[in-house]
Structures are given as C-alpha cells and as structure tokens.
Design a protein around this motif. Sequence first.
Motif, short mmCIF file in Angstrom:
data_model
loop_
_atom_site.label_atom_id
_atom_site.label_comp_id
_atom_site.label_asym_id
_atom_site.label_seq_id
_atom_site.Cartn_x
_atom_site.Cartn_y
_atom_site.Cartn_z
N LEU A 68 -31.21 -3.43 29.67
CA LEU A 68 -30.08 -2.60 30.10
C LEU A 68 -30.51 -1.75 31.30
N PRO A 75 -28.82 5.84 27.01
CA PRO A 75 -29.15 5.16 25.75
C PRO A 75 -30.66 4.93 25.66
N GLU A 113 -32.14 2.48 24.57
CA GLU A 113 -32.54 1.10 24.86
C GLU A 113 -32.57 0.79 26.36
N THR A 114 -32.34 1.80 27.20
CA THR A 114 -32.38 1.58 28.65
C THR A 114 -33.75 1.06 29.06
N THR A 122 -18.18 0.06 27.56
CA THR A 122 -18.40 0.33 26.14
C THR A 122 -19.55 -0.52 25.61
N GLU A 123 -20.06 -0.09 24.46
CA GLU A 123 -21.13 -0.85 23.82
C GLU A 123 -20.63 -2.23 23.41
N THR A 124 -19.36 -2.30 23.01
CA THR A 124 -18.79 -3.59 22.62
C THR A 124 -18.79 -4.56 23.81
N GLN A 145 -20.71 -4.40 26.35
CA GLN A 145 -22.12 -4.68 26.65
C GLN A 145 -22.62 -5.81 25.74
N GLN A 146 -22.33 -5.68 24.44
CA GLN A 146 -22.79 -6.71 23.47
C GLN A 146 -22.11 -8.05 23.75
#
Length: 229
Positions: free
Chosen positions: A18, A40, A42-43, A206-208, A210-211
């Motif tokens: 990310l 985040p 996880e960056t 959004t995270e969605t 992104q996933q």
Amino acid sequence: HYHYESILKAISEERKSLAILIDPDKFTVSETASFLQQLPTETTHLFVGGSTDANGHTEATVKALKNHSQLPVILFPGDHTQITEFADAILFLSLLSGRNPEYLVGQQLKAVEKLKASKLEVIPTGYILVDGGTESAVARVSNTKPLSQNNTSKIVHTAIAGEFMGAKLIYLEAGSGAINPVKSIIISEVKKAVNIPLIVGGGIKTETQQQTAYTAGADLVVMGTAFEK
Ligand code: 1GP
C-alpha cells in the motif's frame, strides 16, 4: 535495485503493498509527524508527486518524510522538475495510454542529467491512464486522452507493449479523485497478461475498494485523496 526487489519479494511472499501518495502542493510540511501517525499501519511506501508542483515543494516534502519515517519514499513525478536526490527511488514513467511524445520520452530525456547525478533507483514504469469518469489532472496536464474502461483488450495490449518495451512495473491509473476506480475485470486481465508487478490507483477511497483491487490482482494499491485533509 533494492526497492524494486523488495516489491518482487512481497509478491513472492503473497504480501500486498500500500502506497500513500503525497502531493507536495497540498501537503503541510510542519504537520508531517501527525500526518504519518494517521496512516494505516499496513502502509509500505510513500509516493511523492503530483501533476504539477507549481510551488516547488517536492524536495522539502521528501526531506520531511525521510526525517519522520522509515518507509521508502518513491518519486511519482508529474514532470522532470519534481526530481530530488533525497528520495529513495523514482517511478520512471512513460505515459503509454497517450500519444504525446513529451510524456512518452520528452520529460524522460530532461530528467537524465539529474538522475545521473543522483543515487536514485530508477524503476521503468509503464503508466496507463484509464477513464475514471471525470477529466483527470493527468489528462489535462499531459493533453492526452485516457483509455476507455470498456475496451479491456486495448488496455491489456498497452500493458503488454509496456512490458515488451522494458517496463518493470505497470501502473493502471484512473486519475486522482476518479469517480470510478479501475474496474476489477481490467485489473485481473492485465495481471494475467503481464509478468511484472501491477500498481493500481485513482479513486480508491475505502478499505473495501482497496481489497477489491487486491483481490482482482493489484500488487500495490495507491491512495492519495483519501488521506488528504
Ligand atoms: C493518483 O493513483 C493516484 O495518481 C491516487 O489517486 O488521489 O484518487 O487516491 P487518488
């Protein structure tokens, strides 16, 4: 080639990356520490760049990020003026979706002297702009048209041509602030067609989303606007 190799290593270990994109024109250097704290966990990368850097803030932005973070700082320049030796690496972009020689090879030539004088890791990147539903700054500044997201095969062939020309990364771009991010079917078809890492960005908020991009095959997702104030 440490930074490129580390992207390959992440892929081989099935870890997604990310990158948070920082536009020097919209960044307040004095708030660097608090900005970084809000990212985040996880960056994996900090990208720095914008279509224009009218105020010449790139170098100060890169220095501030390097002072406050261990994350690799990778230049994602809109033009050759946005190059600073204080970053770790540069995405050496060629705008393959467009037909403007200035952004296929002109700006690249103008960058050579600075790059030769620096220790920046140069990562050849095939940059493909697709239609994100609104005119992007990339299209405006480069005076090129994005590829339609309805023409999957043209996008796939552009990515393959990029790999054949020597690109080490493909960057599928819907444009900063895109209404429609790159569609899953396009991400998955490009991922199947090339043997180099795939970066996806533009309009992912959004995270969605992104996933969804990861699931479709993106190895590295770029988010910018979502983290701007
Ligand atoms: C733009 O792909 C990047 O070059 C990020 O786009 O600002 O819409 O996240 P956003």
